[in-house]
Enzyme design. Sequence first.
Site, PDB file in Angstrom:
ATOM      1  N   LYS A 111       0.839  -1.208   0.000  1.00  0.00           N
ATOM      2  CA  LYS A 111       0.000   0.000   0.000  1.00  0.00           C
ATOM      3  C   LYS A 111       0.870   1.252   0.000  1.00  0.00           C
ATOM      4  CE  LYS A 111      -4.100  -1.901   2.236  1.00  0.00           C
ATOM      5  NZ  LYS A 111      -5.068  -1.781   1.146  1.00  0.00           N
ATOM      6  N   LYS A 193      -3.768 -10.516  -7.821  1.00  0.00           N
ATOM      7  CA  LYS A 193      -4.769 -11.291  -7.084  1.00  0.00           C
ATOM      8  C   LYS A 193      -6.189 -10.847  -7.443  1.00  0.00           C
ATOM      9  CE  LYS A 193      -6.069 -10.695  -2.676  1.00  0.00           C
ATOM     10  NZ  LYS A 193      -6.235 -10.723  -1.223  1.00  0.00           N
ATOM     11  N   LYS A 196     -11.582  -7.883  -4.196  1.00  0.00           N
ATOM     12  CA  LYS A 196     -12.800  -7.067  -4.208  1.00  0.00           C
ATOM     13  C   LYS A 196     -12.477  -5.584  -4.271  1.00  0.00           C
ATOM     14  CE  LYS A 196     -12.920  -8.630   0.486  1.00  0.00           C
ATOM     15  NZ  LYS A 196     -13.336  -9.725   1.287  1.00  0.00           N
TER      16      LYS A 196
HETATM   17  P1  AMP Z   1     -10.132 -10.958   2.363  1.00  0.00           P
HETATM   18  O1  AMP Z   1     -11.093 -10.873   1.258  1.00  0.00           O
HETATM   19  O2  AMP Z   1      -8.839 -10.280   2.028  1.00  0.00           O
HETATM   20  O3  AMP Z   1     -10.695 -10.619   3.691  1.00  0.00           O
HETATM   21  O4  AMP Z   1      -9.767 -12.495   2.464  1.00  0.00           O
HETATM   22  C1  AMP Z   1     -10.586 -13.451   3.104  1.00  0.00           C
HETATM   23  C2  AMP Z   1      -9.995 -14.805   2.896  1.00  0.00           C
HETATM   24  O5  AMP Z   1     -10.068 -15.148   1.489  1.00  0.00           O
HETATM   25  C3  AMP Z   1      -8.517 -14.886   3.276  1.00  0.00           C
HETATM   26  O6  AMP Z   1      -8.252 -16.159   3.823  1.00  0.00           O
HETATM   27  C4  AMP Z   1      -7.818 -14.705   1.970  1.00  0.00           C
HETATM   28  O7  AMP Z   1      -6.544 -15.288   1.959  1.00  0.00           O
HETATM   29  C5  AMP Z   1      -8.769 -15.405   0.981  1.00  0.00           C
HETATM   30  N1  AMP Z   1      -8.670 -14.818  -0.362  1.00  0.00           N
HETATM   31  C6  AMP Z   1      -8.936 -13.532  -0.713  1.00  0.00           C
HETATM   32  N2  AMP Z   1      -8.729 -13.327  -2.030  1.00  0.00           N
HETATM   33  C7  AMP Z   1      -8.286 -14.523  -2.528  1.00  0.00           C
HETATM   34  C8  AMP Z   1      -7.880 -14.967  -3.822  1.00  0.00           C
HETATM   35  N3  AMP Z   1      -7.890 -14.164  -4.886  1.00  0.00           N
HETATM   36  N4  AMP Z   1      -7.508 -16.268  -3.956  1.00  0.00           N
HETATM   37  C9  AMP Z   1      -7.515 -17.093  -2.888  1.00  0.00           C
HETATM   38  N5  AMP Z   1      -7.866 -16.736  -1.654  1.00  0.00           N
HETATM   39  C10 AMP Z   1      -8.258 -15.476  -1.457  1.00  0.00           C
END
Ligand code: AMP
Length: 328
Positions: A111, A193, A196
């Site tokens: 960031k 990646k 969202k």
């Molecule tokens: P977050 O959306 O960053 O809160 O992530 C929630 C969970 O989803 C965490 O365990 C992340 O590691 C997993 N996660 C988020 N984006 C991805 C992605 N593109 N591929 C795999 N796992 C993801």
Amino acid sequence: MKRMLSGIKPTGQLTLGNYIGALRNFVKYQDEYDLYVFIANLHCITVYNDPKELRKNLKDCVALYLACGLDPEKCCIFLQSDVMEHAQLGFIMCCNTYLGELNRMTQFKDKLAKGEQGLSGGIYTYPALMSADILMYDADYVPVGEDQKQHVELCRDTAIRFNNRYGKSFNIPEPVVPKVGAKIMSLSDPTKKMSKSEQTNKGCIYLLDDLKSVRKKIMSAKTDDVAKVQFDPENQPGISNLMSIVSALTNQSFEEITDMFNGKGYGDFKKYVADVVCDELSKIQERYNHIIENDIIEDVLAKGKAKAQIIAHKKLDQIQRTIGIEIR
Ligand code: AMP
Ligand code: TRP
């Protein structure tokens, strides 16, 4: 039974990456472990969210947990801020985490490197709150996607140091990263990646996207000119990403997928990927609609809160005594 804990930070709608990297695995784990999953709403506010939108996302997140197959009879589902001990232990863990450690966290460093403006103190210290989330419940395992592994490792380091300083106080957790699908990439830029927080929506599939647009996003996913469906993330990141998605959802091996599309074009392959993803999402969306109509979310959260609170209350009290801030 070993205890497992994980959280999701629903800033924005949940994505296919969240589902494959995290949620879907929780469903399997609920039969094997004493499972705690929570909505990390305190983590959400480390960046600004429109309050109305945030409220909707939190509710949708619970509904999607349930729609993906989490069963409140088998696991504890709760809202982080409903258990106020999280914030308090979060501060204690912050005081037991070094600046040098926080400075090394790649998510924060990225960031900074991107020159993001207006970063809050909360986003910097958030790994300490995450340590508290985990240590509060003496979790044995923490299932996360690749991007969160470093935070779980920091949590381990902090807990080991705390135990050395004060005597055994916390169980040392281990991260669990799925073998396939730990990092689903953006469809429009497979070197990034799927996230969202992506600027354009083209590369990201949301669990509640209408299926027509899901199909469209997959059909226009970025590929290459090698013209062979094979797993080679280095040279064919787009195709390899689509293969990971299929493999995670169907349990097919990469070899099986390669054989299936031997001599066929990327168009056929993408159509198959779209069928597999739409089939999975249509089931989730059907259950989601049912859950929203029946308005069962508040009951689920009340039940989760009651269970989590008992553990958190006891743990915080124990830790506060250990470090000497209680005088009774
Ligand atoms: P977050 O959306 O960053 O809160 O992530 C929630 C969970 O989803 C965490 O365990 C992340 O590691 C997993 N996660 C988020 N984006 C991805 C992605 N593109 N591929 C795999 N796992 C993801
Ligand atoms: N930081 C995680 C994320 O952004 C969410 C999270 C918060 C979490 N606390 C946690 C995950 C504890 C696992 C364990 O995805």
